[in-house]
Design a protein around this motif. Structure first.
Motif, PDB file in Angstrom:
ATOM      1  N   ASP A   9       0.826  -1.205   0.000  1.00 37.74           N
ATOM      2  CA  ASP A   9       0.000   0.000   0.000  1.00 37.74           C
ATOM      3  C   ASP A   9       0.854   1.246   0.000  1.00 37.74           C
ATOM      4  N   THR A  19      -3.096  11.776  -4.800  1.00 40.31           N
ATOM      5  CA  THR A  19      -2.920  11.801  -3.349  1.00 40.31           C
ATOM      6  C   THR A  19      -2.945  13.223  -2.810  1.00 40.31           C
ATOM      7  N   ALA A  26      -9.357  17.477   1.556  1.00 38.57           N
ATOM      8  CA  ALA A  26      -9.649  17.111   2.941  1.00 38.57           C
ATOM      9  C   ALA A  26      -9.149  18.149   3.933  1.00 38.57           C
ATOM     10  N   ASP A 137      -0.707   8.473   2.701  1.00 37.49           N
ATOM     11  CA  ASP A 137      -1.893   7.840   2.141  1.00 37.49           C
ATOM     12  C   ASP A 137      -3.075   7.886   3.102  1.00 37.49           C
ATOM     13  N   ARG A 138      -2.786   7.843   4.415  1.00 36.50           N
ATOM     14  CA  ARG A 138      -3.859   7.757   5.409  1.00 36.50           C
ATOM     15  C   ARG A 138      -4.204   9.084   6.073  1.00 36.50           C
ATOM     16  N   ALA A 140      -5.584  11.921   5.225  1.00 38.75           N
ATOM     17  CA  ALA A 140      -6.906  12.523   5.051  1.00 38.75           C
ATOM     18  C   ALA A 140      -7.938  11.901   5.983  1.00 38.75           C
ATOM     19  N   ASP A 141      -7.800  10.600   6.269  1.00 39.38           N
ATOM     20  CA  ASP A 141      -8.746   9.932   7.162  1.00 39.38           C
ATOM     21  C   ASP A 141      -8.469  10.237   8.626  1.00 39.38           C
ATOM     22  N   ILE A 142      -7.175  10.403   8.967  1.00 38.26           N
ATOM     23  CA  ILE A 142      -6.801  10.622  10.361  1.00 38.26           C
ATOM     24  C   ILE A 142      -6.970  12.080  10.772  1.00 38.26           C
ATOM     25  N   PRO A 144      -9.244  14.522  10.582  1.00 32.89           N
ATOM     26  CA  PRO A 144     -10.397  15.010  11.357  1.00 32.89           C
ATOM     27  C   PRO A 144     -10.343  14.623  12.832  1.00 32.89           C
ATOM     28  N   LEU A 145      -9.808  13.443  13.141  1.00 35.88           N
ATOM     29  CA  LEU A 145      -9.683  13.034  14.538  1.00 35.88           C
ATOM     30  C   LEU A 145      -8.663  13.907  15.257  1.00 35.88           C
TER      31      LEU A 145
END
Length: 360
Positions: A9, A19, A26, A137-138, A140-142, A144-145
């Motif tokens: 990945d 990316t 984001a 890679d991750r 954008a998901d992390i 907001p937290l």
């Protein structure tokens, strides 16, 4: 996820042209469609002021017609301008507030990204490059937290400061303070790690990171548990303050006591690596005094800060030195024992008779 899958990945992330576009959407609220001139026109301020805002935030400022900004950027500039237009904040203060944001958020973002890199590298046995690509890679998901934690932490810290100010100054509304004195009476101290260079010589990035992180974490826990506050850490040293002299003494003695065990780096490496050994502690020299300080830029300044630093320089490992006037304030407190030491000449301060402070 298996390590080989994670590596795959990470390699794939480096080849996807979308990316960074996805991160912009984001993190920046949409694509980059605006120039510096566009920001100035939308907000209704001079182009030079937009440049000043961007420079003060600590970010690269491009040419006036380069398309690198988003609508979210325009809103940020508008809020900065509104501080001055609607709330009467002068230009100097607005710049200081923005500089604080830029300095703090730059360090915070770097700290968090590096922590995530270490986490992925350790959990999935990745090399540094693969771990960084996987974080990218991750992210954008992390994000907001991390953002929600930041806002919560900032609000709690602001509420804590408001509470301290109210408790300390509410009863002084009708008093006239001395305009020549520094504004805040505080206990201030330094704890400086002994032989930092020797203890960390030859360590790899992971071991060095764990060593420094352990020192900072233990020091912060000791300071806050005793009722003080960490002003800043500087790799091998920590600067703390407390609102009363007794709390300052408890912080100083706690640091000397808790950070009192030797960490033999070579022995720990031979016994199985520093990752385990880094969970030990290392001795510190501590200097602390009571005096008046100026609090600015997230730091404290004044003669008492300088004196505490100089006392740290001459303290023995795992000991606390203070000055005579601070020791006198603690004389009636049976928790403490003070022993006069020979007079020393301190650089930039002059001769002073330090006092060795210990728990009774």
């Amino acid at each position: 996820m298996a390590a080989d899958r994670v590596e795959h990945d990470a390699d794939g992330a480096s080849g996807r042209s979308s990316t960074l576009d996805g991160l912009d959407d984001a993190l920046l609220g949409g694509p980059r469609t605006l120039t510096l001139r566009d920001l100035a026109e939308q907000v209704g301020i001079d182009l030079d002021l937009v440049r000043l805002y961007w420079q003060t935030l600590g970010l690269p400022h491009p040419a006036a017609d380069e398309v690198v900004f988003t609508q979210q950027d325009a809103e940020a500039v508008r809020r900065w301008a509104d501080l001055q237009r609607e709330h009467g904040v002068d230009r100097r203060t607005a710049i200081s507030l923005t500089r604080a944001l830029g300095h703090t958020s730059d360090r915070l973002a770097l700290w968090q990204v590096e922590a995530l890199v270490e986490d992925l590298s350790r959990r999935h046995q990745l090399d540094d490059t693969s771990a960084r690509l996987l974080v990218l890679d991750r992210l954008a998901d992390i994000a907001p937290l991390l953002e929600s934690q930041l806002v919560h932490s900032w609000r709690r810290q602001l509420a804590a400061i408001a509470g301290r100010l109210s408790a300390e100054f509410a009863h002084q509304r009708d008093e006239r303070p001395d305009p020549t004195a520094l504004p805040l009476a505080r206990a201030v101290g330094f704890a400086d790690m002994v032989s930092f260079t020797r203890r960390t010589a030859g360590l790899g990035s992971t071991d060095l990171s764990e060593f420094v992180q352990r020192f900072e974490s233990v020091a912060r826990d000791v300071v806050t548990d005793a009722g003080g506050r960490v002003v800043k850490t500087i790799g091998d040293a920590v600067l703390f303050v407390a609102d009363d002299v007794e709390t300052g003494a408890m912080v100083a003695l706690g640091l000397a006591r808790v950070l009192g065990g030797e960490l033999d780096v070579e022995r720990e490496k031979e016994a199985g690596g520093l990752a385990e050994g880094a969970r030990g502690v290392t001795p510190v020299r501590v200097g602390f005094v009571w005096g008046r300080v100026l609090s600015r830029f997230g730091d404290v300044f004044g003669p008492s800060v300088n004196l505490a630093a100089r006392l740290t320089d001459i303290a023995d490992p795992s000991s606390v030195l203070t000055d005579g006037s601070t020791a006198a304030l603690l004389a009636d407190d049976r928790r403490f024992r003070a022993v006069q030491q020979p007079t020393r000449d301190l650089a930039g301060i002059g001769p002073i008779a330090p006092v060795l402070l210990s728990e009774a």
